[in-house]
Design a protein around this motif. Sequence first.
Motif, PDB file in Angstrom:
ATOM      1  N   LYS A 142       0.819  -1.204   0.000  1.00 25.10           N
ATOM      2  CA  LYS A 142       0.000   0.000   0.000  1.00 25.10           C
ATOM      3  C   LYS A 142       0.864   1.272   0.000  1.00 25.10           C
ATOM      4  CE  LYS A 142      -4.132  -1.918   1.960  1.00 25.10           C
ATOM      5  NZ  LYS A 142      -5.308  -1.601   2.710  1.00 25.10           N
ATOM      6  N   LEU A 143       1.925   1.232   0.817  1.00 31.96           N
ATOM      7  CA  LEU A 143       2.806   2.398   0.887  1.00 31.96           C
ATOM      8  C   LEU A 143       3.506   2.628  -0.449  1.00 31.96           C
ATOM      9  CD1 LEU A 143       4.413   1.942   4.409  1.00 31.96           C
ATOM     10  CD2 LEU A 143       2.848   3.728   3.724  1.00 31.96           C
ATOM     11  N   LYS A 144       3.952   1.518  -1.059  1.00 32.51           N
ATOM     12  CA  LYS A 144       4.637   1.651  -2.345  1.00 32.51           C
ATOM     13  C   LYS A 144       3.675   2.116  -3.439  1.00 32.51           C
ATOM     14  CE  LYS A 144       8.499  -1.384  -1.461  1.00 32.51           C
ATOM     15  NZ  LYS A 144       9.036  -2.752  -1.590  1.00 32.51           N
ATOM     16  N   LEU A 145       2.408   1.730  -3.288  1.00 34.23           N
ATOM     17  CA  LEU A 145       1.402   2.163  -4.258  1.00 34.23           C
ATOM     18  C   LEU A 145       1.272   3.695  -4.248  1.00 34.23           C
ATOM     19  CD1 LEU A 145      -0.885   1.541  -6.315  1.00 34.23           C
ATOM     20  CD2 LEU A 145      -2.437   1.357  -4.375  1.00 34.23           C
ATOM     21  N   ARG A 146       1.453   4.279  -3.048  1.00 38.16           N
ATOM     22  CA  ARG A 146       1.351   5.736  -2.965  1.00 38.16           C
ATOM     23  C   ARG A 146       2.433   6.406  -3.812  1.00 38.16           C
ATOM     24  NH1 ARG A 146       0.034   7.376   3.198  1.00 38.16           N
ATOM     25  NH2 ARG A 146      -1.605   5.860   3.536  1.00 38.16           N
TER      26      ARG A 146
ATOM     27  N   ARG B 192       6.022  14.445  -3.080  1.00 43.14           N
ATOM     28  CA  ARG B 192       7.230  13.610  -3.149  1.00 43.14           C
ATOM     29  C   ARG B 192       8.137  13.925  -1.944  1.00 43.14           C
ATOM     30  NH1 ARG B 192       9.776  10.196  -7.403  1.00 43.14           N
ATOM     31  NH2 ARG B 192      11.416   9.453  -6.093  1.00 43.14           N
ATOM     32  N   LYS B 193       8.265  15.216  -1.661  1.00 41.40           N
ATOM     33  CA  LYS B 193       9.094  15.650  -0.536  1.00 41.40           C
ATOM     34  C   LYS B 193       8.507  15.109   0.781  1.00 41.40           C
ATOM     35  CE  LYS B 193      11.403  19.877   0.814  1.00 41.40           C
ATOM     36  NZ  LYS B 193      11.311  21.335   0.834  1.00 41.40           N
ATOM     37  N   LYS B 194       7.177  15.234   0.884  1.00 38.25           N
ATOM     38  CA  LYS B 194       6.476  14.776   2.093  1.00 38.25           C
ATOM     39  C   LYS B 194       6.633  13.258   2.246  1.00 38.25           C
ATOM     40  CE  LYS B 194       1.998  15.064   4.232  1.00 38.25           C
ATOM     41  NZ  LYS B 194       0.653  14.678   3.906  1.00 38.25           N
ATOM     42  N   TYR B 195       6.453  12.535   1.158  1.00 35.91           N
ATOM     43  CA  TYR B 195       6.569  11.073   1.194  1.00 35.91           C
ATOM     44  C   TYR B 195       7.983  10.637   1.570  1.00 35.91           C
ATOM     45  CZ  TYR B 195       1.959  10.299  -0.949  1.00 35.91           C
ATOM     46  OH  TYR B 195       0.617  10.244  -1.205  1.00 35.91           O
ATOM     47  N   ASP B 196       8.972  11.364   1.006  1.00 35.17           N
ATOM     48  CA  ASP B 196      10.364  11.007   1.316  1.00 35.17           C
ATOM     49  C   ASP B 196      10.645  11.167   2.815  1.00 35.17           C
ATOM     50  OD1 ASP B 196      11.016  10.228  -1.198  1.00 35.17           O
ATOM     51  OD2 ASP B 196      11.965  12.122  -1.782  1.00 35.17           O
TER      52      ASP B 196
ATOM     53  N   GLU C 299      11.234   1.540   4.866  1.00 36.44           N
ATOM     54  CA  GLU C 299      12.518   0.900   5.206  1.00 36.44           C
ATOM     55  C   GLU C 299      12.396   0.045   6.467  1.00 36.44           C
ATOM     56  OE1 GLU C 299      15.269   4.335   3.137  1.00 36.44           O
ATOM     57  OE2 GLU C 299      15.109   4.300   5.321  1.00 36.44           O
ATOM     58  N   ASP C 300      11.652   0.585   7.455  1.00 37.61           N
ATOM     59  CA  ASP C 300      11.451  -0.143   8.712  1.00 37.61           C
ATOM     60  C   ASP C 300      10.684  -1.442   8.480  1.00 37.61           C
ATOM     61  OD1 ASP C 300      12.740   1.075  10.662  1.00 37.61           O
ATOM     62  OD2 ASP C 300      11.047   2.109  11.567  1.00 37.61           O
ATOM     63  N   LEU C 301       9.604  -1.329   7.688  1.00 40.33           N
ATOM     64  CA  LEU C 301       8.778  -2.524   7.430  1.00 40.33           C
ATOM     65  C   LEU C 301       9.535  -3.558   6.608  1.00 40.33           C
ATOM     66  CD1 LEU C 301       5.270  -0.937   6.681  1.00 40.33           C
ATOM     67  CD2 LEU C 301       5.943  -2.169   8.722  1.00 40.33           C
ATOM     68  N   GLU C 302      10.355  -3.090   5.666  1.00 40.08           N
ATOM     69  CA  GLU C 302      11.141  -4.028   4.852  1.00 40.08           C
ATOM     70  C   GLU C 302      12.097  -4.832   5.725  1.00 40.08           C
ATOM     71  OE1 GLU C 302      12.582  -1.489   1.753  1.00 40.08           O
ATOM     72  OE2 GLU C 302      11.148  -2.313   0.310  1.00 40.08           O
ATOM     73  N   ARG C 303      12.589  -4.162   6.741  1.00 42.98           N
ATOM     74  CA  ARG C 303      13.519  -4.809   7.665  1.00 42.98           C
ATOM     75  C   ARG C 303      12.823  -5.919   8.478  1.00 42.98           C
ATOM     76  NH1 ARG C 303      14.553  -3.621  12.457  1.00 42.98           N
ATOM     77  NH2 ARG C 303      13.236  -1.780  12.429  1.00 42.98           N
ATOM     78  N   LEU C 304      11.491  -5.754   8.647  1.00 39.52           N
ATOM     79  CA  LEU C 304      10.743  -6.720   9.476  1.00 39.52           C
ATOM     80  C   LEU C 304      10.349  -7.993   8.744  1.00 39.52           C
ATOM     81  CD1 LEU C 304       8.286  -4.334  11.341  1.00 39.52           C
ATOM     82  CD2 LEU C 304      10.390  -5.323  12.189  1.00 39.52           C
ATOM     83  N   ILE C 305      10.554  -7.981   7.423  1.00 40.71           N
ATOM     84  CA  ILE C 305      10.175  -9.173   6.656  1.00 40.71           C
ATOM     85  C   ILE C 305      11.242 -10.243   6.784  1.00 40.71           C
ATOM     86  CG2 ILE C 305       9.702 -10.055   4.337  1.00 40.71           C
ATOM     87  CD1 ILE C 305       8.442  -7.366   3.729  1.00 40.71           C
ATOM     88  N   GLU C 306      10.775 -11.408   7.199  1.00 40.15           N
ATOM     89  CA  GLU C 306      11.693 -12.555   7.326  1.00 40.15           C
ATOM     90  C   GLU C 306      11.829 -13.209   5.974  1.00 40.15           C
ATOM     91  OE1 GLU C 306      13.329 -14.082  10.087  1.00 40.15           O
ATOM     92  OE2 GLU C 306      12.960 -12.153  11.047  1.00 40.15           O
ATOM     93  N   ARG C 307      13.041 -13.280   5.455  1.00 39.90           N
ATOM     94  CA  ARG C 307      13.217 -13.887   4.121  1.00 39.90           C
ATOM     95  C   ARG C 307      13.653 -15.321   4.220  1.00 39.90           C
ATOM     96  NH1 ARG C 307      12.793  -9.126   1.133  1.00 39.90           N
ATOM     97  NH2 ARG C 307      13.371  -7.418   2.429  1.00 39.90           N
TER      98      ARG C 307
END
Lengths: 167, 192
Positions: free
Chosen positions: B110-114, B172-176, B184-192
């Motif tokens: 969802k976040l990436k969709l934004r 874009r500035k706001k999203y960044d 980045e935080d959520l990506e870190r939480l994914i167990e691969r």
Amino acid sequence: MKSTKELRFEELYAQHRDRIFRLCLGFAKGEAAQDLFQEILIKIWKHLDSFRGESEISTWLYRIAYNTAITFATKEKKLESKQMELPESLHLIDPEYAHSELELQLHQLYQAIGELPELDRIIATLLLENTSYRGIAEISGISENYVAVKVNRIKAALTQKLNPNGN
Amino acid sequence: METNFDNIQKLWQNQKAKEFDLPSLISQMKRVEKKQKKEWIIVISLTPITVIFLSFVLPWRESLLGTLSIILVALGMAWVIWLSAKSRLKSIDDSERYSNQEFIQSQLKKLKLRYTILRKHMISYGLVIALAINIGYLVTLAPLSLPIRIAAHVGATLFIFTVMWITIRRKRKKYDQELKPIIEDLERLIER
């Protein structure tokens, strides 16, 4: 007169409030834990009608609770980094002001859990509630075997942190 | 170690929930639910109301181009509403089915969709609206002289793209600042 939804919600609250509250303490400190507790209750209320009975109500409930906690912790982290970069310990209850030995121990336990990575925190708090490996796997979304590996590491880490001298 | 961990478990379970005013929370939630229902009805009815308004107030409905213009505006609006509903982060309707890992994946999506909305869909939306306005102008400005018509077409198109460009830059500035750290935080939480 209370609606069926209201009665059901109150029943769930009575049964699970302590456990939900404790999981909040594993993910947030002080007032933030209370905010998270309220946020979880709101989510449960909001989605109670959509419970389809495909799993145990407790699994459904804790999935909502942990998913909310993860989102909350991520947002909190972002807020904290925006603030004046206070040392982590300043957000916690000062051990000197803890009223009893029990409070001090609890404070140390929350701190030890708070230092774990988020996924380990989920597993740790579920483990502390006597949840089965299968239950932990269902809620966290990792395999039962991996849960077993993680559990051993978490038990060792918590025991070491709370009892560094091994006494 | 087992004994130690048993003690830790007992200590943990010793903590009870603090006093909480549940009845007032329930009544608040009921109020919010009512309000949200009203808001949703307003949002849902906004597109048909706009289309009906445009088709009756503006003298476009007589011609094919006018109708096409109205349809484009309606499609553009419906598309924006659908995309924004799809990228809403707060909804966890399927929690019964989602484990924590699946939930994190869905939130990430969802976040990436934004970002995708900002990078691709906003530009497409701008193009659709510019096209709709220009088609509409072909009909409404027909009685005017050619230089005025060209100026109106160019002016409207430039205006739409300037507004779009400023909006995309700001967002874009706001999203960044806001979304990127969460991603980045959520990506870190994914167990691969």
